[in-house]
Design a protein around this motif. Structure first.
Motif, PDB file in Angstrom:
ATOM      1  N   ASP A  63       0.850  -1.188   0.000  1.00 13.74           N
ATOM      2  CA  ASP A  63       0.000   0.000   0.000  1.00 13.74           C
ATOM      3  C   ASP A  63       0.885   1.238   0.000  1.00 13.74           C
ATOM      4  OD1 ASP A  63      -1.882   2.052   0.488  1.00 13.74           O
ATOM      5  OD2 ASP A  63      -3.174   0.659   1.562  1.00 13.74           O
ATOM      6  N   GLU A  64       0.719   2.076  -0.985  1.00 13.78           N
ATOM      7  CA  GLU A  64       1.536   3.289  -1.122  1.00 13.78           C
ATOM      8  C   GLU A  64       1.062   4.413  -0.206  1.00 13.78           C
ATOM      9  OE1 GLU A  64       4.240   3.579  -3.215  1.00 13.78           O
ATOM     10  OE2 GLU A  64       4.001   1.451  -3.712  1.00 13.78           O
ATOM     11  N   ASP A  65      -0.185   4.350   0.232  1.00 16.81           N
ATOM     12  CA  ASP A  65      -0.759   5.386   1.083  1.00 16.81           C
ATOM     13  C   ASP A  65      -0.439   5.061   2.545  1.00 16.81           C
ATOM     14  OD1 ASP A  65      -2.343   7.071   2.636  1.00 16.81           O
ATOM     15  OD2 ASP A  65      -4.091   6.892   1.330  1.00 16.81           O
ATOM     16  N   GLN A  66       0.534   5.789   3.105  1.00 17.90           N
ATOM     17  CA  GLN A  66       0.993   5.483   4.458  1.00 17.90           C
ATOM     18  C   GLN A  66      -0.123   5.638   5.490  1.00 17.90           C
ATOM     19  OE1 GLN A  66       3.943   8.027   6.383  1.00 17.90           O
ATOM     20  NE2 GLN A  66       5.007   6.177   7.048  1.00 17.90           N
ATOM     21  N   THR A  71      -3.683   2.943   9.306  1.00 16.49           N
ATOM     22  CA  THR A  71      -5.041   2.626   9.743  1.00 16.49           C
ATOM     23  C   THR A  71      -5.260   1.119   9.760  1.00 16.49           C
ATOM     24  OG1 THR A  71      -5.899   4.726   8.922  1.00 16.49           O
ATOM     25  CG2 THR A  71      -7.498   2.954   9.216  1.00 16.49           C
ATOM     26  N   LEU A  72      -4.782   0.444   8.719  1.00 18.92           N
ATOM     27  CA  LEU A  72      -4.916  -1.015   8.649  1.00 18.92           C
ATOM     28  C   LEU A  72      -4.145  -1.696   9.785  1.00 18.92           C
ATOM     29  CD1 LEU A  72      -4.479  -1.502   4.796  1.00 18.92           C
ATOM     30  CD2 LEU A  72      -6.581  -1.897   6.108  1.00 18.92           C
ATOM     31  N   VAL A  73      -2.918  -1.257  10.020  1.00 22.21           N
ATOM     32  CA  VAL A  73      -2.107  -1.856  11.086  1.00 22.21           C
ATOM     33  C   VAL A  73      -2.714  -1.560  12.453  1.00 22.21           C
ATOM     34  CG1 VAL A  73       0.157  -1.842  12.230  1.00 22.21           C
ATOM     35  CG2 VAL A  73       0.018  -1.946   9.741  1.00 22.21           C
ATOM     36  N   ASN A  74      -3.212  -0.351  12.659  1.00 20.21           N
ATOM     37  CA  ASN A  74      -3.845  -0.034  13.932  1.00 20.21           C
ATOM     38  C   ASN A  74      -5.082  -0.898  14.177  1.00 20.21           C
ATOM     39  OD1 ASN A  74      -2.069   1.826  15.043  1.00 20.21           O
ATOM     40  ND2 ASN A  74      -3.028   3.561  14.016  1.00 20.21           N
ATOM     41  N   ALA A  75      -5.836  -1.188  13.121  1.00 20.33           N
ATOM     42  CA  ALA A  75      -7.000  -2.074  13.269  1.00 20.33           C
ATOM     43  C   ALA A  75      -6.552  -3.486  13.645  1.00 20.33           C
ATOM     44  CB  ALA A  75      -7.815  -2.095  11.981  1.00 20.33           C
ATOM     45  N   LEU A  76      -5.463  -3.947  13.033  1.00 17.70           N
ATOM     46  CA  LEU A  76      -4.922  -5.268  13.383  1.00 17.70           C
ATOM     47  C   LEU A  76      -4.443  -5.282  14.834  1.00 17.70           C
ATOM     48  CD1 LEU A  76      -2.904  -6.018  10.121  1.00 17.70           C
ATOM     49  CD2 LEU A  76      -5.055  -7.088  10.839  1.00 17.70           C
ATOM     50  N   ALA A 124      10.297   1.778   9.109  1.00 17.41           N
ATOM     51  CA  ALA A 124      10.629   2.091   7.713  1.00 17.41           C
ATOM     52  C   ALA A 124       9.453   2.725   6.985  1.00 17.41           C
ATOM     53  CB  ALA A 124      11.072   0.825   6.995  1.00 17.41           C
ATOM     54  N   GLY A 125       8.521   3.263   7.735  1.00 14.44           N
ATOM     55  CA  GLY A 125       7.388   3.925   7.107  1.00 14.44           C
ATOM     56  C   GLY A 125       6.514   2.997   6.296  1.00 14.44           C
TER      57      GLY A 125
END
Length: 177
Positions: A63-66, A71-76, A124-125
């Motif tokens: 995903d290029e949109d950081q 948001t996805l990682v925070n949901a996980l 690494a962003g």
């Protein structure tokens, strides 16, 4: 980027789960053993839960949109963690644990995966969580290259793209003459 054992393991398990096509108990057992995870899947219900988790993990890669990736990682993380603790065990130096007080293997694996992805995004962003650039290849990877410029899941995919580009250039030169 250097991944330590714990955070790196979670990111590599995330990629392995995202690429997994066989979510049988035996296949997941092999996958976890390959990544030195001590948690094991006991039955098909746990395997199905891990398969559903993999569907949530997959979009994080490439995903290029950081902001969306975060948001996805925070949901996980919200789904997987009970708390973050510094731990030291089994000969490892101090490291983060993203779950406490459970023997549920699915919960432990989800916490390690979510934590590993968080480490990769913060360290690494998220740019090291890649998806193969070859058209029609959906394999994801954790880029551990020195310069962080990996584009393909394997040399085979890179070679296919490079050979196709070479053939296209040769055809153009041939038709121009």
């Amino acid at each position: 980027m250097h991944f330590n054992h714990y955070g790196g393991t979670g990111a590599f398990v995330a990629a392995a789960l995202a690429n997994c096509t066989d979510f049988s108990v035996a296949a997941l057992d092999r996958l976890l053993a390959e990544h030195e995870m001590t948690s094991r899947i006991a039955d098909s219900e746990q395997a199905a839960a891990l398969a559903a988790w993999a569907d949530q993990v997959r979009p994080v890669f490439g995903d290029e949109d950081q902001r969306r990736q975060i948001t996805l990682v925070n949901a996980l993380l919200a789904d997987a963690t009970t708390s973050v603790r510094v731990s030291q065990h089994d000969g490892y130096g101090p490291h983060l644990h993203y779950i406490t007080g459970t023997d549920d293997p699915v919960a432990r694996i989800k916490a390690a995966v979510a934590g590993g992805l968080a480490v990769a995004v913060c360290g690494a962003g998220g740019q090291r969580l890649g998806r193969c650039a070859r058209e029609h290849c959906s394999i994801v990877y954790v880029d551990t290259s020195r310069n962080g410029r990996r584009r393909f899941c394997s040399l085979a995919c890179a070679n296919r793209v490079n050979v196709a580009a070479h053939r296209s250039r040769v055809e153009k030169l041939g038709s121009a003459s």
